[in-house]
Design an enzyme around this catalytic site. Structure first.
Site, PDB file in Angstrom:
ATOM      1  N   ASP A   1       0.495  -1.501  -0.132  1.00 44.19           N
ATOM      2  CA  ASP A   1       0.197  -0.334  -0.075  1.00 44.19           C
ATOM      3  C   ASP A   1       0.806   1.059  -0.150  1.00 44.19           C
ATOM      4  OD1 ASP A   1      -2.478   1.492   0.017  1.00 44.19           O
ATOM      5  OD2 ASP A   1      -3.577   0.276   1.661  1.00 44.19           O
ATOM      6  N   ASP A   2       0.490   2.052   0.496  1.00 43.09           N
ATOM      7  CA  ASP A   2       1.727   4.185   0.081  1.00 43.09           C
ATOM      8  C   ASP A   2       2.743   4.020   1.155  1.00 43.09           C
ATOM      9  OD1 ASP A   2      -0.892   4.760  -0.697  1.00 43.09           O
ATOM     10  OD2 ASP A   2      -1.827   5.384   1.425  1.00 43.09           O
TER      11      ASP A   2
END
Length: 366
Positions: free
Chosen positions: A251-252
């Site tokens: 993810d981020d």
């Protein structure tokens, strides 16, 4: 009553503007912390019965060692040394004026038993678990209301062994929100450096309601398809420096947050004065740097430079949701290199008014 989100003076200043003042601020805020790593008292985890065979559960050994070292907190602090070995443990608390030091061949392993990760109350700026109503599992390494805490070493490893948590999440068999790998809450004078973090069950490093945080020279890795394994998430925190990091997760890489909805609005603690420098990384599903979507307390004064993102979906994202409230102001990004990145900048929000977005000099996709 919820306020609709209004984006006021979001600046993506991708040029020389303000660079001199920025450089002076960054040099002061991102100072090295080597002198703070010297502690007058030191013990090894083996002195408290720990066994580094990767099988023996050492939670009590970590807890007992830290309880003992607390007696030195007013005497210059202490260091807990973790030597070479594979040290299986459940969640344990840190204390103020402590250095947790890992040898280069030391691996702290998170237990696969959820009972070894206690359930704690939700954060007040969220009001519930991020994934499920109610409480949340406490992080593997946890601390609250601390001053002067250092997690470092000679590139040792902290491995959350998150695959069991990812499977429970995907099968919808969890009773509570997954734990982070490291979470420090209401703390100041935090340094995390010279370590490798692997396979977090959820977000990897989560300073929340913290100030004066430095994250330097860390590597964060998780499979590209692992769910929500963000790298570093400053959350309602100020004066944060992140530099010289390599992150590859599901993810981020970095997500700046400040709570959500009425809880974040009421708690009203923004994230501000965040400096990010010399970040390298990639992912499949998230962004290189994200602001939000949990940003109801506001986000401002974010300075990022010398970024290198490769084979990722998006470089920079500002995101929120309907009714979330808050603000995003003064985001400065300089000197970005993108290789095989689909989207350079994405602003994904609802019910917004844009007063000014300046995107001057953003580099082309290579």
């Amino acid at each position: 009553m919820k306020r609709s989100f209004s984006l006021v003076d979001v600046l993506l200043v991708l040029a020389f503007c303000g660079h001199i003042a920025w450089t002076v601020k960054a040099s002061s805020q991102c100072k090295q912390a080597l002198s703070r790593e010297i502690r007058p008292h030191s013990v090894a985890i083996t002195e408290f019965g720990a066994v580094g065979d990767g099988v023996t559960l050492n939670t009590k050994a970590f807890q007992n060692a830290i309880f003992y070292l607390n007696s030195f907190s007013d005497k210059g602090g202490a260091k807990l040394f973790v030597p070479a070995g594979r040290w299986l443990t459940g969640s344990f608390d840190l204390i103020s004026h402590l250095t947790l030091w890992l040898d280069k061949d030391a691996v702290i392993l998170g237990s696969n038993n959820p009972d070894d990760w206690p359930v704690v109350d939700p954060l007040p700026s969220y009001g519930r678990g991020v994934e499920l109503p109610g409480g949340r599992h406490r992080s593997l390494i946890y601390g609250r209301n601390l001053t002067d805490v250092i997690i470092t070493g000679d590139n040792g490893t902290i491995d959350g062994q998150g695959s069991v948590w990812w499977n429970w999440f995907q099968r919808k068999t969890l009773d509570y929100t997954r734990p982070h790998l490291v979470e420090l809450m209401n703390s100041t004078g935090v340094v995390i450096s010279n370590l490798t973090f692997l396979n977090s069950p959820f977000w990897t490093i989560h300073p929340v309601y913290c100030s004066h945080v430095i994250v330097q020279n860390v590597t964060i890795l998780a499979p590209l398809d692992s769910p929500n394994t963000d790298g570093i998430n400053p959350d309602s925190s100020n004066d944060v420096c992140i530099e010289d990091c390599y992150i590859s997760t599901g993810d981020d890489l970095i997500a700046i947050k400040s709570g959500w909805d009425e809880y974040g609005i009421s708690f009203a603690r923004p994230s501000t004065n965040i400096i990010i420098r010399r970040l390298i990384g990639h992912n499949r599903n998230g962004s290189g740097i994200a602001i939000g979507s949990e940003m109801s307390g506001g986000v401002s004064e974010v300075y990022a430079e010398n970024l290198y993102f490769f084979y990722s979906s998006t470089a920079i994202t500002i995101k929120t949701a309907r009714g979330r409230g808050g603000y995003v102001r003064n985001i400065y990004i300089l000197n970005v290199t993108l290789v095989g990145v689909d989207t350079a900048i994405r602003v994904s929000m609802e019910l917004l008014t844009y007063s000014r977005i300046l995107c001057h000099g953003f580099p082309r996709n290579l």
